[in-house]
Write a protein that holds these residues in place. Sequence first.
Motif, PDB file in Angstrom:
ATOM      1  N   GLY A 166       0.787  -1.229   0.000  1.00 49.83           N
ATOM      2  CA  GLY A 166       0.000   0.000   0.000  1.00 49.83           C
ATOM      3  C   GLY A 166       0.819   1.279   0.000  1.00 49.83           C
ATOM      4  O   GLY A 166       0.252   2.367  -0.151  1.00 49.83           O
ATOM      5  N   THR A 168       3.443   4.247  -1.288  1.00 51.62           N
ATOM      6  CA  THR A 168       3.591   4.933  -2.572  1.00 51.62           C
ATOM      7  C   THR A 168       5.048   4.868  -3.031  1.00 51.62           C
ATOM      8  O   THR A 168       5.967   5.040  -2.228  1.00 51.62           O
ATOM      9  CB  THR A 168       3.167   6.404  -2.424  1.00 51.62           C
ATOM     10  OG1 THR A 168       1.780   6.434  -2.078  1.00 51.62           O
ATOM     11  CG2 THR A 168       3.379   7.182  -3.708  1.00 51.62           C
ATOM     12  N   THR A 186       3.925  -2.652  -8.594  1.00 53.25           N
ATOM     13  CA  THR A 186       2.474  -2.794  -8.556  1.00 53.25           C
ATOM     14  C   THR A 186       2.108  -4.207  -8.083  1.00 53.25           C
ATOM     15  O   THR A 186       1.228  -4.387  -7.245  1.00 53.25           O
ATOM     16  CB  THR A 186       1.873  -2.502  -9.947  1.00 53.25           C
ATOM     17  OG1 THR A 186       2.257  -1.174 -10.331  1.00 53.25           O
ATOM     18  CG2 THR A 186       0.360  -2.602  -9.932  1.00 53.25           C
ATOM     19  N   SER A 191       1.628   1.550  -4.648  1.00 59.78           N
ATOM     20  CA  SER A 191       0.897   2.467  -5.496  1.00 59.78           C
ATOM     21  C   SER A 191       1.946   3.331  -6.207  1.00 59.78           C
ATOM     22  O   SER A 191       2.695   4.048  -5.564  1.00 59.78           O
ATOM     23  CB  SER A 191       0.003   3.299  -4.572  1.00 59.78           C
ATOM     24  OG  SER A 191      -0.686   4.247  -5.292  1.00 59.78           O
ATOM     25  N   ARG A 206       1.165   3.526 -17.337  1.00 57.99           N
ATOM     26  CA  ARG A 206      -0.220   3.328 -16.880  1.00 57.99           C
ATOM     27  C   ARG A 206      -0.692   1.917 -17.213  1.00 57.99           C
ATOM     28  O   ARG A 206      -1.343   1.259 -16.410  1.00 57.99           O
ATOM     29  CB  ARG A 206      -1.146   4.387 -17.490  1.00 57.99           C
ATOM     30  CG  ARG A 206      -0.905   5.796 -16.922  1.00 57.99           C
ATOM     31  CD  ARG A 206      -1.955   6.791 -17.381  1.00 57.99           C
ATOM     32  NE  ARG A 206      -1.814   7.178 -18.776  1.00 57.99           N
ATOM     33  CZ  ARG A 206      -1.055   8.191 -19.220  1.00 57.99           C
ATOM     34  NH1 ARG A 206      -0.357   8.925 -18.356  1.00 57.99           N
ATOM     35  NH2 ARG A 206      -0.974   8.471 -20.499  1.00 57.99           N
ATOM     36  N   VAL A 211      -0.598   4.450 -11.087  1.00 54.34           N
ATOM     37  CA  VAL A 211      -1.880   5.081 -10.764  1.00 54.34           C
ATOM     38  C   VAL A 211      -1.876   6.559 -11.154  1.00 54.34           C
ATOM     39  O   VAL A 211      -2.932   7.181 -11.274  1.00 54.34           O
ATOM     40  CB  VAL A 211      -2.231   4.937  -9.260  1.00 54.34           C
ATOM     41  CG1 VAL A 211      -2.421   3.466  -8.904  1.00 54.34           C
ATOM     42  CG2 VAL A 211      -1.156   5.572  -8.381  1.00 54.34           C
ATOM     43  N   THR A 234       1.548  12.407  -3.650  1.00 56.16           N
ATOM     44  CA  THR A 234       1.783  11.440  -2.562  1.00 56.16           C
ATOM     45  C   THR A 234       0.865  11.758  -1.381  1.00 56.16           C
ATOM     46  O   THR A 234       0.407  12.900  -1.238  1.00 56.16           O
ATOM     47  CB  THR A 234       3.255  11.481  -2.093  1.00 56.16           C
ATOM     48  OG1 THR A 234       3.540  12.799  -1.590  1.00 56.16           O
ATOM     49  CG2 THR A 234       4.207  11.172  -3.234  1.00 56.16           C
TER      50      THR A 234
END
Length: 365
Positions: A166, A168, A186, A191, A206, A211, A234
């Motif tokens: 989870g 970033t 990913t 993220s 992408r 994301v 972020t």
Amino acid sequence: MPSMQAILFYGPGDARLVESPIPTPGPGELLVKVGAALTCGTDLKSYRRGHPRIFKTLPSPFGHEFAGVVAEVGAGVERFAIGQRVVAANSAPCGECAFCREERESLCERLEFLNGAYAEYIAVPERIVRRNTYLIPDHLSFAEAALIEPLACVLHGLDALDLQLGATAVVLGCGPIGLLFVNALTLRGLSVIASDRHEPGLAAARHFGAVATVNAADMGDSVDEQVAAARALTPGERGAPVVIEAVGRAETWTAATRMARRGGQILLFGGAKAGTIFPIDGTALHYDELTIKGVFHHTPRHIHLALYLIASSAINARDYLTANRPLAETIAALEESGAHRGIKTVIVPPSADLAPLGALAHEDA
Ligand SMILES: [Zn+2]
Ligand SMILES: [Zn+2]
């Protein structure tokens, strides 16, 4: 003596398609008939400016990502037989030096490199046959299998980081390596925010799971604005706990350090020119407890893991293969990759069949 077509490197900016003797495999070696080779950013850099470790003699065999069929086995080889489909890494550590004993095999003092993938045949040295060569599962093409080398480098890079589900991550640079980072991060449940100067790279990012994306060219190449744009994406605008640089330039190294949040980890993955020095804010390094790491190459464990991830389709190798070119057009294909067209080009020797294109083939016409 039987001969083959091969691309040889003669010096910076000078590589030629020549008739060259087919190598004879020595004891423990394999002769592999190349089914597919892949273009790589390292090959483009080496073509333009030479490479002290890759090109030991001139002219030198060229190209390092490949897979093919065993055409001959050297004396004493028992694990492989003529006709088997195999993929080999482009190096193997010695297993005996101080660094190998500390399980830092990418730092091996006698790392043995293999070049010559841009040819009809390649002889795989004994050590690479023993430590870093695998049978290709039936459902994978040669070109898909050949992606294990760059993927293994990326997996090695990820192992240097503490990755929390989870969290970033920012990835700077959307060339093949940056895209593999986006994809793998990913998969690991992070993220990912991706940044690049070219829209096709961002579109690909992408596709592979990013994301959000930042087009650095939109900011007039202002590093301040790029840093602000990435931080704004972020959580709490605090910056990212993980930042990965996959460009290899001093300015992006500095930018990467400024995108990290307090306690953040910065992985400087892109190899910069010899002698590159980059500025870093010493106050931030200390008070924000930043960790900056460099990572090079891969290890046998990461090659093995890369093949597993591609075979299981966790990483969809076909999506990275955006064009096919015959061997004679290798240099044009490398130049094209330098011009940000496509991701990886499959180089097909005259005697092999053309491999299928990947899913992204039409996105960057
Ligand atoms: Zn490579
Ligand atoms: Zn060693």
